[in-house]
Structure formats: C-alpha cells, structure tokens
Design an enzyme around this catalytic site. Structure first.
Site, PDB file in Angstrom:
ATOM      1  N   ASN A   1      -8.791   1.324  10.495  1.00 54.61           N
ATOM      2  CA  ASN A   1      -7.855   1.064  11.586  1.00 54.61           C
ATOM      3  C   ASN A   1      -8.275   1.839  12.839  1.00 54.61           C
ATOM      4  O   ASN A   1      -8.687   1.263  13.841  1.00 54.61           O
ATOM      5  CB  ASN A   1      -6.431   1.450  11.164  1.00 54.61           C
ATOM      6  CG  ASN A   1      -5.345   0.994  12.138  1.00 54.61           C
ATOM      7  OD1 ASN A   1      -4.249   0.672  11.725  1.00 54.61           O
ATOM      8  ND2 ASN A   1      -5.615   0.945  13.433  1.00 54.61           N
ATOM      9  N   THR A   2      -8.240   3.169  12.752  1.00 60.69           N
ATOM     10  CA  THR A   2      -8.505   3.986  13.932  1.00 60.69           C
ATOM     11  C   THR A   2      -9.924   3.790  14.472  1.00 60.69           C
ATOM     12  O   THR A   2     -10.133   3.822  15.691  1.00 60.69           O
ATOM     13  CB  THR A   2      -8.274   5.477  13.602  1.00 60.69           C
ATOM     14  OG1 THR A   2      -6.931   5.609  13.141  1.00 60.69           O
ATOM     15  CG2 THR A   2      -8.482   6.363  14.818  1.00 60.69           C
TER      16      THR A   2
ATOM     17  N   LYS B   1       0.868  -1.170   0.000  1.00 59.80           N
ATOM     18  CA  LYS B   1       0.000   0.000   0.000  1.00 59.80           C
ATOM     19  C   LYS B   1       0.908   1.224   0.000  1.00 59.80           C
ATOM     20  O   LYS B   1       1.641   1.463   0.966  1.00 59.80           O
ATOM     21  CB  LYS B   1      -0.898  -0.005   1.242  1.00 59.80           C
ATOM     22  CG  LYS B   1      -1.734   1.264   1.370  1.00 59.80           C
ATOM     23  CD  LYS B   1      -2.556   1.278   2.649  1.00 59.80           C
ATOM     24  CE  LYS B   1      -2.777   2.705   3.103  1.00 59.80           C
ATOM     25  NZ  LYS B   1      -3.439   2.800   4.408  1.00 59.80           N
TER      26      LYS B   1
ATOM     27  N   GLY C   1      -7.171   8.838  10.564  1.00 65.72           N
ATOM     28  CA  GLY C   1      -7.329   8.803  12.020  1.00 65.72           C
ATOM     29  C   GLY C   1      -8.392   9.733  12.559  1.00 65.72           C
ATOM     30  O   GLY C   1      -8.571   9.839  13.767  1.00 65.72           O
TER      31      GLY C   1
ATOM     32  N   ALA D   1      -9.007   5.427   5.079  1.00 61.96           N
ATOM     33  CA  ALA D   1      -8.765   6.596   5.928  1.00 61.96           C
ATOM     34  C   ALA D   1     -10.027   7.395   6.212  1.00 61.96           C
ATOM     35  O   ALA D   1     -10.763   7.782   5.310  1.00 61.96           O
ATOM     36  CB  ALA D   1      -7.716   7.522   5.354  1.00 61.96           C
TER      37      ALA D   1
END
Lengths: 64, 256
Positions: free
Chosen positions: B205-206, B96, B157, B183
C-alpha cells in the site's frame, strides 16, 4: 437521547429506517450496529430506537 | 505459468499482488488496480460520513475481491466485531485480521490474532491474519483455520523492506498455507526477493501511495512480483560458498 456514531441525537422512538430516511447516508453502502449487535437491513423498519441506545453506522474506506 | 494460481480459502487468483487502497485518492484506484493487475484490494471499516458522498466502492472495478481489514482493533473481540460489520456491508466473507496494541510501531498482537482467527474461521470467514513472523504463532493460525498467513516484512508504512527475511523464510518452508508478505515492502526489488524466496503473494500500500507516479509504480511491482515468482518456480541457481566457476570452456585457450 440515542448515540449515533458517538453523537447524541433526539431520535428515541423512531425506527432505524425512519431515522436513516432523515439522513443522507447511502443505504447500499452502510452497515449498522445497535448496542453492539449487527442490525440486518431487513429489520431496519421494525427496530425502534430507545433512550440510551448506542448505534454505529459504518462504511468502507481506503485502507491497507 | 497460466496454471500457476494463488488459492486462498478455495478461491483462485491469477495475480499475486494484493493492493492496498489507503492514503491515496480514490480516483487513482482504478488505474492502480489495472496497472497492478490486482484481483484483491484491501479496505478499512470506519464510521460512515454523511457529508462525504463519495464512496470507495464506486471506484473499485467490477470483479475485484474485497479484503476488509480490522484496523483499529486492539484485541480479538474488537477485530471480530469489525469483521462482522464488514461482512454485513455485503461484499463477501474475506477478512484480513489486523490487531494492534502498540501505536508507535503498529506491531500486530499475535496472541489476540490467533483468538480472532479461530472465532471468525468458525463463522465461515476466509481469514487472512496479519502477524509478526513467528513459527509457533503461524502453526496456531493454521490450527485456528486461517486461509493464509500474512507476516510483516518491516513496520507498516516504513518501506524498509525485508527486515524479517530469515523468519519469513521459515514460515514459507514450514507452513502449508499461502504466505503473503504484508507491510513494509517498499520497492519492487524487495517484492521480487520475497517472491524468489517462495512467498505466495505480496501486499503493498504505502510503497505505491508514497511513490512519485502511483500507477507506474503499481506496474513496476506487478512485473517484479511476476519475475520473482518465475524465478522461484524455475529454481534459483546455486551459490558457491567459496571460489569461482568459469562460465566459459576451460579448453581451446589461445596460448602455448
């Protein structure tokens, strides 16, 4: 002196394999780069570190 | 639905949820992967630490495809270097691309990303570039050999959701590669919405790392992504520009 991950070490004259043997890196989990070029594991024993060399030792960490 | 596969660089996946592994305990990874139903997990490359013997690879279940990112790269050259080191770590050829010049908003540099994509695709990598959703850049990425395009929904994030919704829709409509929204997705409902729009997959992720119960949130995302995919495949009902449309028969009223 040889820079390993930014830290100067007195290991000139040793091969990468000899140096790594003195450390606790997990050999299955690292990759190395010497002066910007990747060093395949197969040639660790034949690659001798010289004064002024810069080596990076990397591994995977968590990331997004 | 069983034949509905995500195909990236010739590799087939059932799951459309790409899981990040940053900012949470390695001990939670196995549960997160399982509850997310994820088949792809992202990783970063950093200087190895001898003092810390725990390695993230020991916590990732067998059979999961690793997707190393090039985080830390500020230009194409640095991204290429990190990608090559990642491949040397011996866990496949997916990468990535993530190139940032800006450390406040962490926005990707589209120009450098195209350059790195071309170099790495020529070296046989399965290249998944993270990018700011721009149609011209996406077309350049296709020509450069990308295996997917990963537009951001909002800053990394931030958990702010689909701030770039209109522009991601353009990519979905015009680009003949999997569009994976990466994201900024903070809630399952946002992931579901992106999938309803026709996104091929979601990377998060976050949203999980900052959730109260990480594995439970992973399963919530899994369900939302599956629901959104089903809705997209079924074809969403139309929206009226004006007025109403009765759902009940317009005859047989109990009057007159």
């Amino acid at each position: 002196m040889v820079k390993v991950n930014g830290e100067a070490k007195d290991i000139a004259g040793k091969s990468i394999a000899e140096y790594l043997a003195t450390t606790s890196y997990d050999m299955r989990r690292i990759a190395t780069e010497l002066n910007g070029e990747i060093v395949p594991k197969a040639v660790y024993a034949d690659t001798v570190l010289a004064d002024g060399d810069s080596m990076e030792i990397v591994s995977f960490v968590g990331g997004g | 639905m069983n034949n509905d596969k995500l195909i990236i660089g010739g590799h087939e996946f059932q799951s459309r949820f790409i899981l990040g592994s940053g900012k949470y305990s390695m001990k939670l990874i196995e549960a997160a992967v399982k509850d997310a139903g994820a088949e792809i997990i992202t990783l970063a490359v950093r200087r190895a630490n001898t003092k810390e013997h725990e390695n993230i690879l020991d916590y990732i279940p067998e059979g999961i495809t690793l997707l190393p990112n090039t985080s830390g790269a500020r230009n194409a050259e640095e991204a290429v270097r990190i990608a090559r080191l990642a491949r040397e770590l011996g866990c496949g050829n997916f990468v990535k691309i993530e190139i940032m010049r800006d450390s406040k908003y962490l926005l990707p540099d589209n120009v450098e990303t195209v350059k790195a994509t071309e170099i790495l695709a020529n070296e046989g990598f399965v290249v998944m570039p993270y990018m700011y959703p721009d149609l011209n850049t996406a077309r350049d990425l296709v020509n450069a050999g990308a295996a997917s395009v990963m537009p951001l929904a909002s800053p990394i994030g931030s958990n702010k959701g689909l701030a770039t919704k209109e522009f991601i829709q353009i990519l979905i409509d015009e680009i003949d590669l999997p569009i994976i929204v990466d994201a900024g997705i903070g809630r399952p409902s946002q992931a579901c919405e992106a999938m309803e729009m026709g996104a091929a997959a979601i990377m998060a992720n976050t949203a999980l790392a900052t959730a109260g119960d990480l594995p439970m949130m992973a399963s919530a995302f899994k369900q939302a992504i599956e629901a959104g995919r089903r809705a997209y495949l079924s074809g969403l009902g139309r929206v009226l520009t004006r007025g109403a449309s009765a759902s009940d028969p317009l005859t047989g009223f109990l009057r007159d």
